[in-house]
Structure formats: structure tokens, C-alpha cells
Motif scaffolding. Structure first.
Motif, PDB file in Angstrom:
ATOM      1  N   LEU A 111       2.015   7.577   5.365  1.00  0.00           N
ATOM      2  CA  LEU A 111       1.863   6.293   6.050  1.00  0.00           C
ATOM      3  C   LEU A 111       0.441   5.788   5.824  1.00  0.00           C
ATOM      4  CD1 LEU A 111       3.434   7.346   9.480  1.00  0.00           C
ATOM      5  CD2 LEU A 111       4.499   5.809   7.837  1.00  0.00           C
ATOM      6  N   ILE A 112       0.336   4.485   5.655  1.00  0.00           N
ATOM      7  CA  ILE A 112      -0.987   3.865   5.532  1.00  0.00           C
ATOM      8  C   ILE A 112      -1.037   2.710   6.517  1.00  0.00           C
ATOM      9  CG2 ILE A 112      -2.569   2.614   4.013  1.00  0.00           C
ATOM     10  CD1 ILE A 112      -1.148   3.988   1.641  1.00  0.00           C
ATOM     11  N   GLN A 113      -2.122   2.650   7.246  1.00  0.00           N
ATOM     12  CA  GLN A 113      -2.316   1.518   8.165  1.00  0.00           C
ATOM     13  C   GLN A 113      -3.611   0.826   7.773  1.00  0.00           C
ATOM     14  OE1 GLN A 113      -4.467   2.018  11.631  1.00  0.00           O
ATOM     15  NE2 GLN A 113      -4.707  -0.150  11.192  1.00  0.00           N
ATOM     16  N   LEU A 114      -3.498  -0.432   7.393  1.00  0.00           N
ATOM     17  CA  LEU A 114      -4.681  -1.200   7.025  1.00  0.00           C
ATOM     18  C   LEU A 114      -5.220  -1.918   8.257  1.00  0.00           C
ATOM     19  CD1 LEU A 114      -3.462  -2.780   3.655  1.00  0.00           C
ATOM     20  CD2 LEU A 114      -4.831  -0.717   3.994  1.00  0.00           C
ATOM     21  N   PRO A 115      -6.529  -2.129   8.310  1.00  0.00           N
ATOM     22  CA  PRO A 115      -7.123  -2.711   9.516  1.00  0.00           C
ATOM     23  C   PRO A 115      -6.603  -4.108   9.870  1.00  0.00           C
ATOM     24  CG  PRO A 115      -8.825  -1.701   8.177  1.00  0.00           C
ATOM     25  CD  PRO A 115      -7.578  -1.657   7.376  1.00  0.00           C
ATOM     26  N   ASP A 116      -6.216  -4.878   8.834  1.00  0.00           N
ATOM     27  CA  ASP A 116      -5.787  -6.246   9.140  1.00  0.00           C
ATOM     28  C   ASP A 116      -4.294  -6.428   8.870  1.00  0.00           C
ATOM     29  OD1 ASP A 116      -6.942  -7.927   6.064  1.00  0.00           O
ATOM     30  OD2 ASP A 116      -5.734  -6.132   6.404  1.00  0.00           O
ATOM     31  N   ALA A 117      -3.552  -5.344   9.041  1.00  0.00           N
ATOM     32  CA  ALA A 117      -2.109  -5.410   8.766  1.00  0.00           C
ATOM     33  C   ALA A 117      -1.431  -6.393   9.717  1.00  0.00           C
ATOM     34  CB  ALA A 117      -1.492  -4.027   8.927  1.00  0.00           C
ATOM     35  N   ASN A 118      -0.334  -6.932   9.256  1.00  0.00           N
ATOM     36  CA  ASN A 118       0.482  -7.816  10.081  1.00  0.00           C
ATOM     37  C   ASN A 118       1.149  -6.977  11.177  1.00  0.00           C
ATOM     38  OD1 ASN A 118       2.456  -9.511  11.117  1.00  0.00           O
ATOM     39  ND2 ASN A 118       2.844 -10.460   9.127  1.00  0.00           N
ATOM     40  N   PRO A 119       1.016  -7.374  12.439  1.00  0.00           N
ATOM     41  CA  PRO A 119       1.624  -6.579  13.515  1.00  0.00           C
ATOM     42  C   PRO A 119       3.142  -6.440  13.360  1.00  0.00           C
ATOM     43  CG  PRO A 119       0.081  -8.161  14.429  1.00  0.00           C
ATOM     44  CD  PRO A 119       0.185  -8.480  12.980  1.00  0.00           C
ATOM     45  N   ASP A 120       3.772  -7.368  12.667  1.00  0.00           N
ATOM     46  CA  ASP A 120       5.217  -7.253  12.455  1.00  0.00           C
ATOM     47  C   ASP A 120       5.559  -6.203  11.407  1.00  0.00           C
ATOM     48  OD1 ASP A 120       5.521 -10.846  12.771  1.00  0.00           O
ATOM     49  OD2 ASP A 120       5.703  -9.254  14.279  1.00  0.00           O
ATOM     50  N   ASN A 121       4.579  -5.871  10.612  1.00  0.00           N
ATOM     51  CA  ASN A 121       4.813  -4.891   9.550  1.00  0.00           C
ATOM     52  C   ASN A 121       3.552  -4.041   9.394  1.00  0.00           C
ATOM     53  OD1 ASN A 121       6.262  -3.688   7.557  1.00  0.00           O
ATOM     54  ND2 ASN A 121       5.821  -5.232   6.000  1.00  0.00           N
ATOM     55  N   PRO A 122       3.258  -3.238  10.403  1.00  0.00           N
ATOM     56  CA  PRO A 122       1.923  -2.668  10.480  1.00  0.00           C
ATOM     57  C   PRO A 122       1.654  -1.486   9.545  1.00  0.00           C
ATOM     58  CG  PRO A 122       3.235  -1.940  12.343  1.00  0.00           C
ATOM     59  CD  PRO A 122       4.085  -2.884  11.571  1.00  0.00           C
ATOM     60  N   LEU A 123       2.707  -0.826   9.077  1.00  0.00           N
ATOM     61  CA  LEU A 123       2.487   0.385   8.285  1.00  0.00           C
ATOM     62  C   LEU A 123       3.040   0.207   6.870  1.00  0.00           C
ATOM     63  CD1 LEU A 123       3.490   3.078  10.932  1.00  0.00           C
ATOM     64  CD2 LEU A 123       1.188   2.355  10.303  1.00  0.00           C
ATOM     65  N   ILE A 124       2.372   0.866   5.947  1.00  0.00           N
ATOM     66  CA  ILE A 124       2.790   0.814   4.537  1.00  0.00           C
ATOM     67  C   ILE A 124       3.275   2.194   4.140  1.00  0.00           C
ATOM     68  CG2 ILE A 124       1.971   0.473   2.167  1.00  0.00           C
ATOM     69  CD1 ILE A 124      -0.155  -1.416   3.430  1.00  0.00           C
ATOM     70  N   TYR A 125       4.424   2.247   3.497  1.00  0.00           N
ATOM     71  CA  TYR A 125       4.944   3.522   3.012  1.00  0.00           C
ATOM     72  C   TYR A 125       6.018   3.233   1.974  1.00  0.00           C
ATOM     73  CZ  TYR A 125       8.404   2.326   6.614  1.00  0.00           C
ATOM     74  OH  TYR A 125       9.314   1.674   7.405  1.00  0.00           O
ATOM     75  N   GLU A 126       6.414   4.303   1.291  1.00  0.00           N
ATOM     76  CA  GLU A 126       7.504   4.205   0.325  1.00  0.00           C
ATOM     77  C   GLU A 126       8.377   5.429   0.461  1.00  0.00           C
ATOM     78  OE1 GLU A 126       6.017   1.759  -3.627  1.00  0.00           O
ATOM     79  OE2 GLU A 126       6.314   3.922  -3.724  1.00  0.00           O
ATOM     80  N   GLU A 127       9.629   5.277   0.079  1.00  0.00           N
ATOM     81  CA  GLU A 127      10.518   6.432   0.073  1.00  0.00           C
ATOM     82  C   GLU A 127      10.192   7.288  -1.152  1.00  0.00           C
ATOM     83  OE1 GLU A 127      12.024   5.016   3.485  1.00  0.00           O
ATOM     84  OE2 GLU A 127      12.626   6.920   2.593  1.00  0.00           O
ATOM     85  N   ARG A 128      10.633   8.534  -1.088  1.00  0.00           N
ATOM     86  CA  ARG A 128      10.422   9.446  -2.226  1.00  0.00           C
ATOM     87  C   ARG A 128      11.200   8.980  -3.450  1.00  0.00           C
ATOM     88  NH1 ARG A 128      12.687  15.050  -0.811  1.00  0.00           N
ATOM     89  NH2 ARG A 128      14.350  13.792   0.112  1.00  0.00           N
ATOM     90  N   ARG A 129      10.735   9.461  -4.606  1.00  0.00           N
ATOM     91  CA  ARG A 129      11.452   9.141  -5.850  1.00  0.00           C
ATOM     92  C   ARG A 129      12.124  10.353  -6.472  1.00  0.00           C
ATOM     93  NH1 ARG A 129       7.834   4.648  -8.979  1.00  0.00           N
ATOM     94  NH2 ARG A 129       7.633   3.318  -7.163  1.00  0.00           N
ATOM     95  N   CYS A 130      12.015  11.487  -5.805  1.00  0.00           N
ATOM     96  CA  CYS A 130      12.440  12.712  -6.496  1.00  0.00           C
ATOM     97  C   CYS A 130      13.905  13.051  -6.254  1.00  0.00           C
ATOM     98  CB  CYS A 130      11.560  13.879  -6.061  1.00  0.00           C
ATOM     99  SG  CYS A 130      11.568  14.108  -4.280  1.00  0.00           S
ATOM    100  N   ASP A 131      14.624  12.302  -5.475  1.00  0.00           N
ATOM    101  CA  ASP A 131      16.054  12.542  -5.213  1.00  0.00           C
ATOM    102  C   ASP A 131      16.343  13.940  -4.701  1.00  0.00           C
ATOM    103  OD1 ASP A 131      16.756  10.733  -8.230  1.00  0.00           O
ATOM    104  OD2 ASP A 131      16.627  10.019  -6.160  1.00  0.00           O
ATOM    105  N   GLY A 132      15.410  14.529  -4.004  1.00  0.00           N
ATOM    106  CA  GLY A 132      15.676  15.821  -3.374  1.00  0.00           C
ATOM    107  C   GLY A 132      15.356  17.021  -4.238  1.00  0.00           C
ATOM    108  N   THR A 133      15.189  16.809  -5.532  1.00  0.00           N
ATOM    109  CA  THR A 133      14.834  17.945  -6.398  1.00  0.00           C
ATOM    110  C   THR A 133      13.335  17.901  -6.615  1.00  0.00           C
ATOM    111  OG1 THR A 133      16.937  17.684  -7.534  1.00  0.00           O
ATOM    112  CG2 THR A 133      15.275  19.095  -8.590  1.00  0.00           C
ATOM    113  N   CYS A 134      12.645  18.903  -6.115  1.00  0.00           N
ATOM    114  CA  CYS A 134      11.186  18.861  -6.141  1.00  0.00           C
ATOM    115  C   CYS A 134      10.682  18.875  -7.579  1.00  0.00           C
ATOM    116  CB  CYS A 134      10.627  20.053  -5.372  1.00  0.00           C
ATOM    117  SG  CYS A 134       8.875  19.868  -4.999  1.00  0.00           S
ATOM    118  N   ALA A 135       9.693  18.052  -7.834  1.00  0.00           N
ATOM    119  CA  ALA A 135       9.131  17.954  -9.182  1.00  0.00           C
ATOM    120  C   ALA A 135       8.624  19.313  -9.643  1.00  0.00           C
ATOM    121  CB  ALA A 135       7.994  16.945  -9.178  1.00  0.00           C
TER     122      ALA A 135
END
Lengths: 463, 279
Positions: free
Chosen positions: A412-436
């Protein structure tokens, strides 16, 4: 209150601050907000000589001249006798702004644990430390609406021992600008967060008694494998010129710290702040932070045990020997940096000491957690304080999840001036469950330009 | 000039001989850049040599409590001193540049008043420099448009209190070439050519005003009274209050000699017909 020979401006500040309580600070701030011109002018005139002595002491690293001691102690006697809290309040602010920033006179090593600048910290219960504002706009931070003194100070903060209780704050000072790449009208920060792997297996021991149940984490069962993986990921990240590299909790070993340190010592030109995976040993969960060249920036023990619900519904807590010591890193670029370990971020008392007392501006948190909702809720609080926050977890925590699922998102990333409606930045994994097989990390470039934050680049590298 | 990697000191990898050699090259390079007053190049060098600083600290941490290689310890101290010197140089140059960039003629007067008075209210400062309170707002804004802050502004109730920032105070304390004497009037009798004596009235404030019959005489008197080491403001700053030019001819001329941190030695050319060099 008297100053002795070789006492400094910081000792004076501590004496004055010790005569105010939090309630006094609030009352004085409110009183001065409607002060009359004549009163303000008479204040300036009354303390002119004292403030002049403070400025002149700059020639001697803010140690008062012997010639001035009589005047200063005379002032202290008057202050003590009159006990005018309003005047003491404003005098603290005026004295503080007459002192240069610490790095301009207190040059020392690149990074070190810093003692309070006042010698009388035991006597007064007040510790004076340097402070740097972060390199972004904090004018709209709720701290500026606070009626306490510290947000009004420019280059230092004053900590009352009683305000920190039950914790004790230890400060570390980093005298360099190594993290941010300056660009036109702003800067760029390259940070890498690595979940490492889903294959880590914790070596645990259950402790059950009639009163409570707990889990002692003794380390990793497959520590060799995890250690090699961390080193491999680290080497790639160091060569990739990432300035902050963060690993999750519990995946560390004692030999891993040494290996990473040696790599950094052989490459002192690579500037990176490395938050290593914490090491569990002898009921301590210890996190080490290394700086460029492998310098040892700080080592902290986890203060807040996690609590897990087992399959049988029973609660079990992490058995920890904790000492109530909180570490904060004073930096010239990101302000005060807190590096809480997992549940420390969630404990209100701990979080309150970081943010309200320690004046933290940046939070970097490593976790080993089967869930993340509580972390999301807590990080969102940073918006009102204009904090910059990063949180990283590991897929290995799925083994301790009731649903046996990887807790997504992993970071999770929280920027100081983030929009309160969308306060956190993140992404889902890309590995489909099989660890790289080789590496797993998320590379992020945070840009601050023309007063605004944005994420310029974010990618999950899964190789 | 050398590239940084030519002398990046690694206290774990380099042997004592290499450390000594690299230190000498580093020192010479720093010296050349300082002599050239090349601030940007020194800043670049300081940033690029940060690896050395960390290597020093890492090495000292690793030998803490053990018997260390004395050559390396000496090299570490030597290099640290050079790095500290660069940092101090950069800080000083930053203040120099900040002050030069301020585009208001009141800057020196304000800085001097604040140095003398410590803290002062907005209204009182405006009165001191003979401008309106609203006019002072614009001046302060100009003085604030610098990377290095020179003035603290505290808001107490609806009033503003100004004071010097510590860095400005340090700078003024060190740069003042003429001892401040406050508001005094001195009378000096000066021997003229042909044994004629004339009296010069000298007001010593943040400004020194000489009233004489022509510029030659005025500069001569200033030099005599203040000594050979006195320094003069540049031509475009020679003004008294709102007077923006010096009257020519043989009527009264007022040469304003400022005790200013930016005063430079007048070499005569600044005043057109002046032929003498007042150094």
C-alpha cells in the motif's frame, strides 16, 4: 531554574518548556491569537537582551558566553517568579527561531544516534532534537491547526518524557541528501518493495498456560533458501539505483544482515536506505536499517505483538520481550521517518507517539500479516497529517490466514495529497499464485512536482 | 578535473597507499574548485563523493573496539575534514547568492535594523525605513523570494514580528567590514589642499553621509575618516532615502557610503570622472 557555565540555548529551551504542560500550550496559543499590539511590543522589548544573547551564542555552537550567564539567569529568575505562561510560550518560539538548523552547526558523521541536544534532559524531563520539514508542502496538515508548540517550531522539536509514556523515543540523525533525485521544481523517489516469496516457513513454538496462549517465533525453517532469495533480489535492486528498499517482516536472519552489509560496503557509491527483513531470535523481533555503504542506521525491536485467531477460534499472541523503545530517523528530505514493524502501526498508542509527539512525516512499515484491512484504515489517517506512507507484506503470510489466501494487495502507498475518495495506491499481484522462481518486487517511482504528488511508474517485477 | 570515480575512497577495498593517493587528488580538486569559486561544481563534487563519507563511517563502525589501521584512521579524518569544508562552503555561498538575488534597495537597511533590534513589529519596521506598512509587505515579499530565508515572520494575533533567521544573522556578523556605531553624529576636520580647512559633517548610521562640495572631496573625506580600508557602495546604490541621483556641480553633494555587506571597493570608474583609486 538556573543555567551553569557551558550550558546551552537548548538547556534554556528545555527549562522553559518544562514549565509548560500540554494544557498550558493550548491556553497560551489561544491567548496569543488575540494579543494586543502594545503587549506584543512590550514582550519584544522585555526579552531583547536575552534573545540577543541567544543569537550571539551561535558563534560558540549555542553555548552561552560566560559574560551572558548573569543576565540569562536573571531572566530565568524573573520568569520563574512571574510564571507568566503566555510569555514563556512565545519566548520558546522566539528562541527556537534564533537557532540555526542543526546540520549548519552540528556537523558530525553521516548518520548516528543522536542524544538530546540539552544536557539537562534528565532534570527537566524534556529532550530537544533537530527537526527538518519534509520536502513537500505540509501547510494544510492538521498539525498546523494544533495549539501545541512543536508544529510552530522551525528546526527543532521538544519532547516531554511524560507525553511519550509508556514509550521512550530514540532519535537517529541522517546528515545527507541521498534519497531524492532533484528535478525541475520537484524531486523523484525510486522505492522498491519486495514481498520476497510465498515459501517462507516460520519456526514457531506454541506456549500454552492456564492464563494465556502465545506463539514464540524462533526464526525460519528454510532460512537458507529465503536468505539467498533476499540477497538475489537485493543485488538487483541495488544495481537498479533504488533509493529505498523495503523487505517484509520475519524473513530475516543474522547472517543475512551481514551479507547485505558487505555488499553495500563494497558499493558505497550506491545510495540506498535498506529496511531489512526483521530477525526473530530469543523472543525478540529485530529490524535493522542500513544506509549507503552499509552503515548501520538503526536497529529496533518490535514493541507490539500480533494477535492471531487460530482455526480453533482461539486467540494467540506473539510472545515478545519488548522494551517500549521507539526509534525515529531524522532525515533532511523526508522529515522524521518512522519504521514500525507490523502491529506497531496499528496500536493507537504507538501510532500516536509517532505522529503527535515524534512529528513523523514518513512511515515505512514491514509486515507479515494474513490480513490488510486494519493497515488500510490506519494508513488513511496519514492524509490529514500529509504523511507519505509505504506498507509491504509477504505472500508467505497465507499459511497463517484462516482462508489460506494471500492477503491482497501486498503493498500500500499513501501519498500526502491523495484524494480522500481514493486515498491508497496498490496493485494486485501478477504471479497468478505461482511464486516467481527468481525475484519478486514492486518498483515505484514517486514524483513530487509543482506542489503535487503522483506515481510516475509502478510495476510488479515477477521473474 | 578528475572524475569522481578516480578518487572515490573505499575504506574496505582500497589499501593505505591508494587511500593516500586518492585523498591528495581529491584535496587538490576541491582546492581548484574553491579557488575558482565554482559553487555548482563543488556541489556536484560533494554529492558525487557521498560514497566516500559512507565508506568512512562504515569502516569506523566495523573497527569500533578493535585495533584499527592507523593509516586508514588518519585518511578517514583527512577526508572528513575536506567533506565538511565543502559543506560549509556551499552553505555560505547559498546565503551570498540569496542576498544578491533580492531585488529591493531596502534589503540592507532592513537586515541591519533587524540585526540591531532583534525582533520588531511590522509597523515599527515600516517606520524605521520610512515606508508605509502596506509598502513594507511588498518589500518583505521580495526578500522572501529566495531559497534561503533571511527573515523570520511570526504572526502573533494580527501582528507580524520580524527577526533575522540565524543564517542571516551569522552572515551579517561575519561580513560586516565596518564596525557599527549606531546613530551618532561626528564632526571631523579635514585638511584640504592649500592648507584650507573645511568641516565635514558625518552621520554614522547604517549609512554614512558626507556633505561636501563635490564627489571627489566627499570620497576623500570618507576615506580619511574611515581609513584606507573603508568600502563604498556601487553607483546605483548611492542614494539618500528617496533621492535617486547625486547633484552635480559645485553645490552640495551627498555621497552615501553604506556599511553594507555587498559594498565593493570603488575603483573610481564607478563615478565617471573620478581618476583616483580609493582603495
Amino acid at each position: 531554574m538556573t543555567l551553569k557555565i557551558n550550558d546551552s540555548v537548548f538547556d534554556l529551551l528545555a527549562y522553559l518548556y518544562s514549565s509548560l504542560s500540554l494544557d498550558d500550550e493550548r491556553k497560551c496559543a489561544i491567548a496569543w491569537s488575540t494579543a494586543k499590539e502594545s503587549y506584543t511590543r512590550s514582550f519584544i522589548s522585555k526579552y531583547r537582551v536575552l534573545l540577543n544573547a541567544v543569537r550571539q551564542s551561535s558563534a560558540n555552537e549555542y553555548i552561552f558566553e560566560q559574560n551572558d550567564m548573569e543576565d540569562i539567569n536573571g531572566y530565568l529568575a524573573i520568569i520563574e517568579k512571574e510564571n507568566n505562561k503566555d510569555e514563556i510560550y512565545l519566548l520558546i518560539i522566539q528562541i527556537e527561531e534564533s537557532i540555526e538548523a542543526y546540520f549548519q552547526w552540528g556537523i558530525n558523521k553521516a548518520c548516528y544516534m543522536i542524544e538530546p541536544l540539552n544536557k539537562n534532559n534528565m532534570e527537566t524531563g524534556v529532550s530537544v532534537y533537530p527537526y527538518h520539514h519534509p520536502r513537500w508542502d505540509i501547510s494544510k496538515s492538521e498539525r498546523n491547526r494544533s495549539n501545541t508548540i512543536n508544529p510552530k517550531l522551525k528546526n527543532y522539536i521538544l519532547l516531554r518524557r511524560e507525553d511519550c509514556e509508556p514509550f521512550h523515543i530514540v532519535m537517529h540523525y541522517w546528515n545527507d541528501n541521498a534519497l531524492l533525485e532533484l528535478e525541475n521544481d520537484g524531486w523523484r523517489l525510486k522505492i522498491a518493495l519486495s514481498p520476497v516469496s510465498n515459501r517462507a516457513e516460520l519456526d514457531t513454538e506454541e506456549l500454552k498456560s492456564s492464563e494465556q496462549s502465545g506463539t514464540i517465533i524462533k526464526g525460519l525453517i528454510n532460512e537458507g533458501e529465503i536468505e539467498n532469495r533476499v540477497v538475489s533480489i537485493f543485488e538487483e535492486l541495488l544495481n537498479g539505483e533504488f533509493r529505498i528498499i523495503v523487505f517484509p517482516e520475519l524473513l530475516g536472519t543474522v547472517s543475512l544482515v551481514k551479507r547485505i552489509q558487505n555488499i553495500m560496503r563494497n558499493n558505497p557509491q550506491k545510495q540506498a536506505l535498506v529496511i531489512l527483513p526483521s530477525v526473530c531470535k530469543e523472543k525478540r523481533n529485530t529490524l535493522t536499517v542500513l544506509g549507503p555503504g552499509g552503515i548501520h542506521i538503526l536497529e529496533e525491536d518490535k514493541q507490539t505483538p500480533f494477535i492471531l485467531r487460530g482455526n480453533d477460534g482461539e486467540l494467540s499472541r506473539e510472545i515478545l520481550d519488548y522494551n517500549n523503545v521507539i526509534h525515529i530517523l531524522i532525515s533532511k528530505e523526508l522529515g522524521n521517518i518512522a519504521i514500525p514493524i507490523c502491529a506497531e502501526l496499528l496500536e493507537p498508542e504507538c501510532y500516536g507517539v509517532f505522529t503527535n509527539i515524534g512529528m513523523v512525516n514518513t512511515i515505512i512499515c514491514s509486515s507479515f500479516s494474513p490480513g490488510n484491512n486494519a493497515f488500510k484504515t490506519q494508513l488513511i489517517k496519514g492524509l490529514s497529517l500529509k504523511l507519505l506512507s509505504f506498507w509491504i507484506n509477504t505472500c508467505s503470510a497465507e499459511k497463517y490466514s484462516l482462508k489460506k489466501e494471500v492477503p491482497e494487495p501486498l503493498f500500500l502507498i499513501q501519498l500526502p495529497d491523495a484524494n480522500p475518495d481514493n486515498p491508497l495506491i496498490y496493485e494486485e499481484r501478477r504471479c497468478d499464485g505461482t511464486c516467481a522462481k527468481e525475484k519478486c518486487y514492486i518498483e515505484v517511482e514517486v514524483v513530487y512536482e509543482e506542489g503535487h504528488f503522483r506515481i510516475d511508474h509502478m510495476q510488479h517485477q515477477c521473474l | 578535473m578528475k572524475e569522481v570515480h578516480d578518487y572515490l575512497l573505499n575504506f574496505f577495498k582500497d589499501d593505505s597507499t591508494q587511500l593516500r593517493r586518492k585523498n591528495r587528488i581529491f584535496m587538490k580538486d576541491v582546492f581548484e574548485r574553491v579557488m575558482a569559486l565554482d559553487r555548482e561544481s563543488i556541489e556536484r563534487l560533494y554529492l558525487e563523493s557521498s560514497g566516500t563519507r559512507y565508506s568512512i563511517q562504515g569502516y569506523l563502525e566495523s573497527v569500533s573496539g578493535e585495533v584499527a589501521d592507523s593509516d586508514r584512521i588518519v585518511a578517514a579524518g583527512y577526508t572528513t575534514a575536506i567533506e565538511d569544508f565543502m559543506q560549509l562552503f556551499l552553505q555560505r555561498k547559498d546565503v551570498d547568492e540569496s542576498i544578491k538575488r533580492i531585488r529591493t534597495s531596502y534589503k540592507h537597511k532592513i537586515l541591519c535594523i533587524l540585526k540591531e533590534r532583534g525582533s520588531i513589529l511590522h509597523k515599527d519596521l515600516a517606520a524605521e525605513i520610512d515606508v508605509s506598512p502596506s509598502g513594507l509587505n511588498a518589500i518583505i515579499k521580495m526578500m522572501h523570494e529566495t531559497d534561503i530565508q533571511l527573515i523570520n515572520i511570526d504572526k502573533v494575533s494580527k501582528y507580524k514580528i520580524y527577526s533575522l533567521t540565524p543564517i542571516a544573522y551569522q552572515y551579517l556578523s561575519q561580513k560586516d567590514a565596518v564596525k557599527e556605531t549606531g546613530n551618532q553624529r561626528k564632526k571631523a576636520t579635514v585638511k584640504e589642499t592649500g592648507n584650507q580647512r573645511k568641516k565635514a559633517t558625518v552621520e554614522v548610521t547604517p549609512y554614512i553621509i558626507y556633505r561636501e562640495c563635490n564627489i571627489f572631496e566627499a570620497v576623500n573625506k570618507a576615506s580619511y575618516i574611515l581609513g584606507d580600508n573603508c568600502i563604498y557602495e556601487k553607483r546605483n546604490a548611492v542614494r539618500v532615502g528617496k533621492t535617486k541621483h547625486i547633484k552635480s556641480g559645485r553645490t552640495r553633494n551627498r555621497l552615501l557610503v553604506k556599511k553594507s555587506v555587498e559594498s565593493e571597493i570603488c575603483n573610481g570608474k564607478q563615478f565617471g570622472n573620478l581618476k583616483k583609486s580609493y582603495r
